[in-house]
Design an enzyme around this catalytic site. Sequence first.
Site, PDB file in Angstrom:
ATOM      1  NE  ARG A   1      -3.728   5.439   0.265  1.00  0.00           N
ATOM      2  CZ  ARG A   1      -3.508   5.215  -1.018  1.00  0.00           C
ATOM      3  NH1 ARG A   1      -3.387   6.241  -1.840  1.00  0.00           N
ATOM      4  NH2 ARG A   1      -3.398   3.998  -1.507  1.00  0.00           N
ATOM      5  CG  ASN A   2      -0.344   4.481   3.461  1.00  0.00           C
ATOM      6  OD1 ASN A   2      -1.012   5.042   4.333  1.00  0.00           O
ATOM      7  ND2 ASN A   2      -0.836   3.556   2.660  1.00  0.00           N
TER       8      ASN A   2
ATOM      9  CG  ASP B   1      -1.456   2.319   6.803  1.00  0.00           C
ATOM     10  OD1 ASP B   1      -1.689   1.172   7.209  1.00  0.00           O
ATOM     11  OD2 ASP B   1      -2.336   3.193   6.667  1.00  0.00           O
TER      12      ASP B   1
ATOM     13  CG  ASP C   1      -2.114   0.904   1.069  1.00  0.00           C
ATOM     14  OD1 ASP C   1      -2.283   1.474  -0.027  1.00  0.00           O
ATOM     15  OD2 ASP C   1      -2.859   1.069   2.042  1.00  0.00           O
TER      16      ASP C   1
HETATM   17  P1  AMP Z   1      -3.554   6.132   8.822  1.00  0.00           P
HETATM   18  O1  AMP Z   1      -4.647   5.386   9.494  1.00  0.00           O
HETATM   19  O2  AMP Z   1      -2.202   5.493   9.090  1.00  0.00           O
HETATM   20  O3  AMP Z   1      -3.793   6.328   7.353  1.00  0.00           O
HETATM   21  O4  AMP Z   1      -3.493   7.600   9.484  1.00  0.00           O
HETATM   22  C1  AMP Z   1      -4.466   8.605   9.257  1.00  0.00           C
HETATM   23  C2  AMP Z   1      -3.826   9.989   9.382  1.00  0.00           C
HETATM   24  O5  AMP Z   1      -3.303  10.203  10.689  1.00  0.00           O
HETATM   25  C3  AMP Z   1      -2.607  10.161   8.463  1.00  0.00           C
HETATM   26  O6  AMP Z   1      -2.978  10.600   7.194  1.00  0.00           O
HETATM   27  C4  AMP Z   1      -1.787  11.206   9.189  1.00  0.00           C
HETATM   28  O7  AMP Z   1      -2.263  12.488   8.915  1.00  0.00           O
HETATM   29  C5  AMP Z   1      -2.075  10.894  10.642  1.00  0.00           C
HETATM   30  N1  AMP Z   1      -1.008  10.033  11.211  1.00  0.00           N
HETATM   31  C6  AMP Z   1      -0.943   8.686  11.222  1.00  0.00           C
HETATM   32  N2  AMP Z   1       0.148   8.233  11.840  1.00  0.00           N
HETATM   33  C7  AMP Z   1       0.831   9.334  12.251  1.00  0.00           C
HETATM   34  C8  AMP Z   1       2.085   9.556  12.949  1.00  0.00           C
HETATM   35  N3  AMP Z   1       2.847   8.510  13.339  1.00  0.00           N
HETATM   36  N4  AMP Z   1       2.472  10.817  13.174  1.00  0.00           N
HETATM   37  C9  AMP Z   1       1.703  11.854  12.765  1.00  0.00           C
HETATM   38  N5  AMP Z   1       0.519  11.725  12.105  1.00  0.00           N
HETATM   39  C10 AMP Z   1       0.084  10.484  11.844  1.00  0.00           C
END
Ligand code: AMP
Length: 401
Positions: A257-258, A271, A253
Amino acid sequence: MNSNITAGVSWFFENISRKEAEKLLLAEENARGTFLVRPSEHNPNGYSLSVKDWEEYRGYHVKHYKIKPLDNGGFYISTNKTFDSLAELVNAYTKNAYGLCHVLSKPCKKPQPTMWDLAPTYRDKWEIPRDELHLIKRLGRGNFGEVYYGKWKNNIEVAVKTLREGTMSTSAFLQEAAIMKKFRHKRLVALYGVCSEQEPIYIVQEYMTKGSLLDFLRQDEGQGLEFEELVYIAFQVASGMEYLESKQLIHRDLAARNVLIGENNIAKICDFGLARVIEDNEYCPKQGSRFPVKWTAPEAIVYGRFSIKSDVWSYGILLMELFTYGQVPYPGMHGREVIEMVEKGYRMPKPTSHYLPDEIYQIMINCWDANPEKRPTFEFLTHYFEGFNVTSEVPYREVPD
Ligand code: AMP
């Protein structure tokens, strides 16, 4: 070199490349003459001295000098000045430039080491007491729950991924943490621990201040990134993927975005919810799985054949996102249309609205080769972007004898 000699020495940077050295030295707080010494990338017994310099016609930049070894264990930059040790060499050049661009002033500040674990007591104990975590602000919404910014023991910044009840099985959610426990690299977001004994389940990770690469690119700060910074991000993502490639781990993936962005445009892959360790060269998921079609290689969509080479395809799409500052791939096309067209040989054209050298566009095209075997390796891509010279910079300076 005997590591005792350099252990704890402020100017010695053990694990950094030329490009990373430039990045660190160019931080605004560093004055002209700020320097560091790093192992040479080419000569196993040699070192490189990187110095921040300033010239009227080109502003701040970094110059690199080779420190060559002598047969008797000593070192030199210029044959007419030899030294018994690196420390003596550095010391001498802090007093007199002897032909360097500038006398050495202060050692470069070291970046914060990644805090792999919150505290030594948690090192092998992934369970974090829930009451030690304080969720402060919602950062975003993942597929299966919210992501929060928080603090551990009111002190350490963390990102907490939560699992919304009923959306997914606990074990599937914790799969991501299980992968992250095994694989650690400075280009992958670090896992600190989990709260898995009660609902809602948490995965606690390193906090990346600037959020996802995709959001970052679309906002003011990202829109202002210079082309060179984009190359630096491309290099870091390839380097993280090179690590996965060496561990037989596929991400499945990979997309802007990841990737998360921290201070100084540090980029880390995150992710790992879909990531899998593979024994053969490819992984075939169960029928009926859903894919981010625009990022997924045709053989993975059509036959479910995921491999590190399908990750290379996704990396090519990520490059296009990066160099177009977060544009949606295949603008105006639906997923189904993309699958059909790509199968017939269609590839995203070179963007006209953004600067992209032909050479880098050709790399994307190579990542999208219909034959997975012909796609480049991440090892190649890392070296490619690391060595991508935006200017015709001289690789190493010579000091006149
Ligand atoms: P995800 O579920 O991993 O797609 O995370 C959703 C959103 O949360 C991402 O698009 C980031 O904006 C934020 N996010 C996730 N993990 C982190 C992290 N370790 N540090 C800062 N922001 C995060």
